[in-house]
Design an enzyme around this catalytic site. Structure first.
Site, mmCIF file in Angstrom:
data_model
loop_
_atom_site.group_PDB
_atom_site.id
_atom_site.type_symbol
_atom_site.label_atom_id
_atom_site.label_comp_id
_atom_site.label_asym_id
_atom_site.label_seq_id
_atom_site.Cartn_x
_atom_site.Cartn_y
_atom_site.Cartn_z
ATOM 1 N N GLY A 95 0.804 -1.234 0.075
ATOM 2 C CA GLY A 95 -0.204 -0.164 -0.005
ATOM 3 C C GLY A 95 0.928 1.245 0.016
ATOM 4 N N LEU A 96 0.349 2.609 -0.104
ATOM 5 C CA LEU A 96 0.860 3.520 -0.403
ATOM 6 C C LEU A 96 1.692 3.975 1.096
ATOM 7 C CD1 LEU A 96 -1.684 5.822 -2.135
ATOM 8 C CD2 LEU A 96 0.444 4.895 -2.896
ATOM 9 N N SER A 97 2.505 4.947 1.110
ATOM 10 C CA SER A 97 3.214 5.425 2.270
ATOM 11 C C SER A 97 1.976 5.992 2.982
ATOM 12 C CB SER A 97 4.442 6.319 1.893
ATOM 13 O OG SER A 97 4.892 6.982 3.189
ATOM 14 N N GLY A 98 1.874 5.901 4.291
ATOM 15 C CA GLY A 98 1.008 6.476 5.108
ATOM 16 C C GLY A 98 -0.480 5.700 5.243
ATOM 17 N N SER A 99 -0.440 4.535 4.381
ATOM 18 C CA SER A 99 -1.790 3.853 4.183
ATOM 19 C C SER A 99 -2.009 3.051 5.713
ATOM 20 C CB SER A 99 -1.485 2.827 3.198
ATOM 21 O OG SER A 99 -0.504 1.900 3.277
ATOM 22 N N GLY A 100 -0.972 2.801 6.498
ATOM 23 C CA GLY A 100 -1.398 2.035 7.809
ATOM 24 C C GLY A 100 -0.818 0.589 7.691
ATOM 25 N N SER A 134 6.190 -1.947 -2.023
ATOM 26 C CA SER A 134 5.931 -2.731 -3.165
ATOM 27 C C SER A 134 5.115 -2.429 -4.159
ATOM 28 C CB SER A 134 6.082 -4.233 -2.815
ATOM 29 O OG SER A 134 4.808 -4.358 -1.962
ATOM 30 N N SER A 184 2.190 -0.471 8.455
ATOM 31 C CA SER A 184 3.207 -0.905 9.493
ATOM 32 C C SER A 184 2.286 -0.943 10.632
ATOM 33 C CB SER A 184 4.031 0.117 9.803
ATOM 34 O OG SER A 184 4.868 -0.078 8.596
#
Length: 211
Positions: free
Chosen positions: A36-41, A110, A43
Site C-alpha cells: 500500500g501507499l506510504s501512510g496507508s497504515g 512494493s 505498519s
C-alpha cells in the site's frame, strides 16, 4: 568467472527441516505481505497483528520497509532497478524465515505488480499472503507521518510512490483491507484468514480476541 563459481555452489540439506520446526512451533509458517501507499497504515496493521500473534505464543517476525532500507538495503537508491532489488532481497530473507518455521510479516510499499508476482513465485503460492491496505491517496497525504508528501509537493523528493512514481493496485489480493475501519477489525480479519488457511489455530476468536 561468475557463472563458473555458481556451478560450484551446492544447496546443503539439513536434518532439521521446516516441517519439523512447524511441528515444534505448533503452527505453520507463511509470509504475510502488506502492500500500500506510504501512510496507508501497513505498519500499524502489521504491528497490531504481530502483537496479537506474539501474545498467543506464535513465532513471528516483522520486516518493515524502512528498517530494511536502513540496514540490508542501505546501499540501494529509489531507481526502478534498485526498488526491484530491494524487494528481491526482502523476498530472499522471507524465504529463509519461512524455512525457519516463522510467520513473517512484511510491510513494504512494493508498488509494482510484477514485483509482487515474482515474490509469490519465489516463495510459492501457498507461502504468500498478499494483503492490500487500501487507503486513498488524499488520506495518506493528510496523515503524512514522515512528511514525505509534503517534501514531494515542495520538490524535495522526485520519486515518491503515488505522486511522481506509479503504484499499481493489486488486482486479486488475498485480503483487501480498508484502513479507515478500526485497527481491531482489520487485525481480526487477518487472524480469521490465517485460521481459514490452517496456518494457526485460534479457538474462540470472537470471545478471546480482546485488546
Amino acid at each position: 568467472m561468475h557463472n563458473n563459481s555458481k556451478k560450484n555452489i551446492i544447496w546443503q540439506k539439513h536434518s532439521v527441516t521446516r516441517i519439523k520446526r512447524e511441528q515444534k512451533n505448533g503452527h505453520k509458517s507463511i509470509v504475510i505481505w502488506f502492500t500500500g501507499l506510504s501512510g496507508s497504515g501497513k505498519s500499524s496493521i502489521a504491528n497490531s497483528l504481530e502483537e496479537i500473534l506474539f501474545q498467543n505464543n506464535f513465532n513471528t517476525y516483522l520486516l518493515d520497509g524502512d528498517n530494511i532500507r536502513s540496514s540490508l538495503c542501505s546501499d540501494l537508491s529509489f531507481s526502478i532497478l534498485d526498488r526491484n532489488e530491494n524487494i528481491r532481497r526482502i523476498g530472499e530473507v522471507s524465504k529463509l524465515m519461512i524455512d525457519a518455521g516463522i510467520i513473517v510479516l512484511v510491510s513494504v510499499i512494493s508498488p509494482y505488480r510484477n514485483q509482487r508476482k515474482k515474490i509469490r513465485l519465489m516463495l510459492g503460492k501457498i507461502n504468500f499472503l498478499e494483503v492490500f491496505v487500501d487507503t486513498p491517496l488524499n488520506i495518506c497525504e493528510e496523515r503524512d507521518p514522515k512528511k514525505l508528501y509534503q517534501k514531494s509537493r515542495l520538490g524535495k523528493i522526485s520519486d515518491l510512490t503515488g505522486i511522481q512514481s506509479l503504484y499499481e493496485i493489486p488486482e486479486k489480493p488475498d485480503l483487501h483491507l480498508d484502513e479507515t475501519i478500526s485497527l481491531k477489525n482489520n487485525t481480526k480479519k487477518l487472524i480469521h484468514i490465517l485460521c481459514d488457511k490452517n496456518i494457526i489455530s485460534f479457538p474462540n476468536i470472537d470471545e478471546t480476541f480482546l485488546f
